[in-house]
Enzyme design. Structure first.
Site, PDB file in Angstrom:
ATOM      1  N   LYS A  42       0.682  -1.346  -0.087  1.00 54.67           N
ATOM      2  CA  LYS A  42      -0.186  -0.012  -0.226  1.00 54.67           C
ATOM      3  C   LYS A  42       1.066   1.680   0.214  1.00 54.67           C
ATOM      4  CE  LYS A  42      -2.227  -1.609   3.548  1.00 54.67           C
ATOM      5  NZ  LYS A  42      -2.721  -1.943   4.899  1.00 54.67           N
ATOM      6  N   GLU A  97       7.537   2.207  -7.083  1.00 49.31           N
ATOM      7  CA  GLU A  97       7.597   1.240  -5.290  1.00 49.31           C
ATOM      8  C   GLU A  97       8.158   2.614  -4.920  1.00 49.31           C
ATOM      9  OE1 GLU A  97       7.467  -0.067  -3.573  1.00 49.31           O
ATOM     10  OE2 GLU A  97       8.287  -2.423  -3.160  1.00 49.31           O
ATOM     11  N   ASP A 101      14.596  -1.234  -0.205  1.00 50.18           N
ATOM     12  CA  ASP A 101      15.505  -1.596   0.968  1.00 50.18           C
ATOM     13  C   ASP A 101      16.505  -2.888   0.722  1.00 50.18           C
ATOM     14  OD1 ASP A 101      15.855  -0.879   3.625  1.00 50.18           O
ATOM     15  OD2 ASP A 101      14.313  -2.334   4.766  1.00 50.18           O
ATOM     16  N   ARG A 165       0.567   7.352   7.145  1.00 47.40           N
ATOM     17  CA  ARG A 165       1.029   7.381   5.908  1.00 47.40           C
ATOM     18  C   ARG A 165       0.414   8.911   5.023  1.00 47.40           C
ATOM     19  NH1 ARG A 165       2.129   2.326   4.001  1.00 47.40           N
ATOM     20  NH2 ARG A 165       0.645   0.306   5.429  1.00 47.40           N
TER      21      ARG A 165
HETATM   22  P1  5GP Z   1      12.133  -4.636   0.862  1.00 46.08           P
HETATM   23  O1  5GP Z   1      11.611  -5.443   0.223  1.00 46.08           O
HETATM   24  O2  5GP Z   1      13.261  -3.903  -0.573  1.00 46.08           O
HETATM   25  O3  5GP Z   1      12.791  -4.668   2.164  1.00 46.08           O
HETATM   26  O4  5GP Z   1      11.322  -3.770   1.572  1.00 46.08           O
HETATM   27  C1  5GP Z   1      10.270  -2.688   0.742  1.00 46.08           C
HETATM   28  C2  5GP Z   1       9.175  -2.668   1.721  1.00 46.08           C
HETATM   29  O5  5GP Z   1       9.709  -2.810   3.248  1.00 46.08           O
HETATM   30  C3  5GP Z   1       8.723  -0.974   1.191  1.00 46.08           C
HETATM   31  O6  5GP Z   1       7.791  -1.728   0.104  1.00 46.08           O
HETATM   32  C4  5GP Z   1       8.200  -1.064   2.789  1.00 46.08           C
HETATM   33  O7  5GP Z   1       6.807  -1.231   3.026  1.00 46.08           O
HETATM   34  C5  5GP Z   1       8.858  -1.165   3.548  1.00 46.08           C
HETATM   35  N1  5GP Z   1      10.291  -0.705   4.088  1.00 46.08           N
HETATM   36  C6  5GP Z   1      11.233  -0.676   4.193  1.00 46.08           C
HETATM   37  N2  5GP Z   1      11.885   0.507   4.764  1.00 46.08           N
HETATM   38  C7  5GP Z   1      11.107   1.092   5.200  1.00 46.08           C
HETATM   39  C8  5GP Z   1      11.522   2.436   5.961  1.00 46.08           C
HETATM   40  O8  5GP Z   1      12.637   2.793   6.129  1.00 46.08           O
HETATM   41  N3  5GP Z   1      10.409   2.716   6.440  1.00 46.08           N
HETATM   42  C9  5GP Z   1       8.873   2.632   5.758  1.00 46.08           C
HETATM   43  N4  5GP Z   1       7.875   2.660   6.334  1.00 46.08           N
HETATM   44  N5  5GP Z   1       8.484   0.907   5.262  1.00 46.08           N
HETATM   45  C10 5GP Z   1       9.800   0.899   4.875  1.00 46.08           C
HETATM   46 MG    MG Z   2       4.906  -1.776   3.781  1.00 51.55          MG
END
Ligand code: 5GP
Ligand code: MG
Length: 180
Positions: A42, A97, A101, A165
């Site tokens: 979301k 996206e 992260d 959000r």
């Molecule tokens: P990844 O799979 O790249 O680790 O993370 C993607 C998802 O993790 C993002 O779409 C988000 O929902 C969550 N996420 C990663 N880092 C952050 C952050 O610093 N803040 C928030 N609110 N969500 C994060």
């Molecule tokens: Mg999230």
């Protein structure tokens, strides 16, 4: 400023100005290609709504919703909760996206969409946190709004326990907020 925010990393003005710049680039890139622009729910909804209005070409909107078995952590195995409805075979696809992260989510979304044989697939992320990348993840975003330091950020679609959000900026929460 919301009381639980310690610091604003990106102001509303900085975000909007960067989105206009990206919009000019993407408008050129996708001219005559009728792309399917896919948002990963979301967190992306706010960025998506602003970004798509700056991509000034005919295009189609679609959304995916994924989650990991482990709950909040994105390191576990992922599952498609809601797939795209458009038939993307042979189409030009742009993934939007909120944040790149560890890269586990984007890796999963990318392979899932590639299995549907699009003509092209590119990734545009508002935020990139390269310092957090999982060792196995080699993919890169084609378009990045901002590179951010290794801190947990909220606002502009990004949540902490489903809150914050709706903040118009991206900020860092006060440490005491996480303690309970
Ligand atoms: P990844 O799979 O790249 O680790 O993370 C993607 C998802 O993790 C993002 O779409 C988000 O929902 C969550 N996420 C990663 N880092 C952050 C952050 O610093 N803040 C928030 N609110 N969500 C994060
Ligand atoms: Mg999230």
């Amino acid at each position: 400023m919301e009381e639980n925010i310690q610091e604003i990393l990106l102001t509303e003005e900085q975000i909007q100005s960067r989105i206009r710049e990206l919009g000019r680039i993407l408008t050129e890139e996708y001219a005559g290609k009728d792309p399917v622009i896919i948002g990963v729910l979301k967190g992306v909804v706010i960025f998506y709504a602003d970004m798509i209005r700056q991509i000034k070409v005919p295009c189609q909107m679609d959304f995916m919703w994924i989650s990991s078995y482990e709950g909040t952590d994105s390191t576990g195995s992922m599952v498609v909760r809601r797939d795209v409805t458009a038939d993307i075979r042979g189409r030009h696809v742009l993934i939007l996206e909120d944040i790149f992260d560890t890269g586990n989510s984007l890796n999963f979304v990318r392979s899932h969409l590639l299995s549907k044989k699009p003509a092209s697939l590119k990734i545009c992320t508002l935020l990139d946190k390269p310092s957090r990348r999982s060792p196995g993840v080699t993919l890169q975003a084609d378009y990045v709004g901002f590179t951010v330091p290794n801190a947990f950020v909220v606002g502009y679609g990004l949540d902490y326990k489903e809150h914050y959000r709706n903040l118009p900026y991206v900020g860092i929460l006060k440490p005491e907020v996480y303690e309970h």
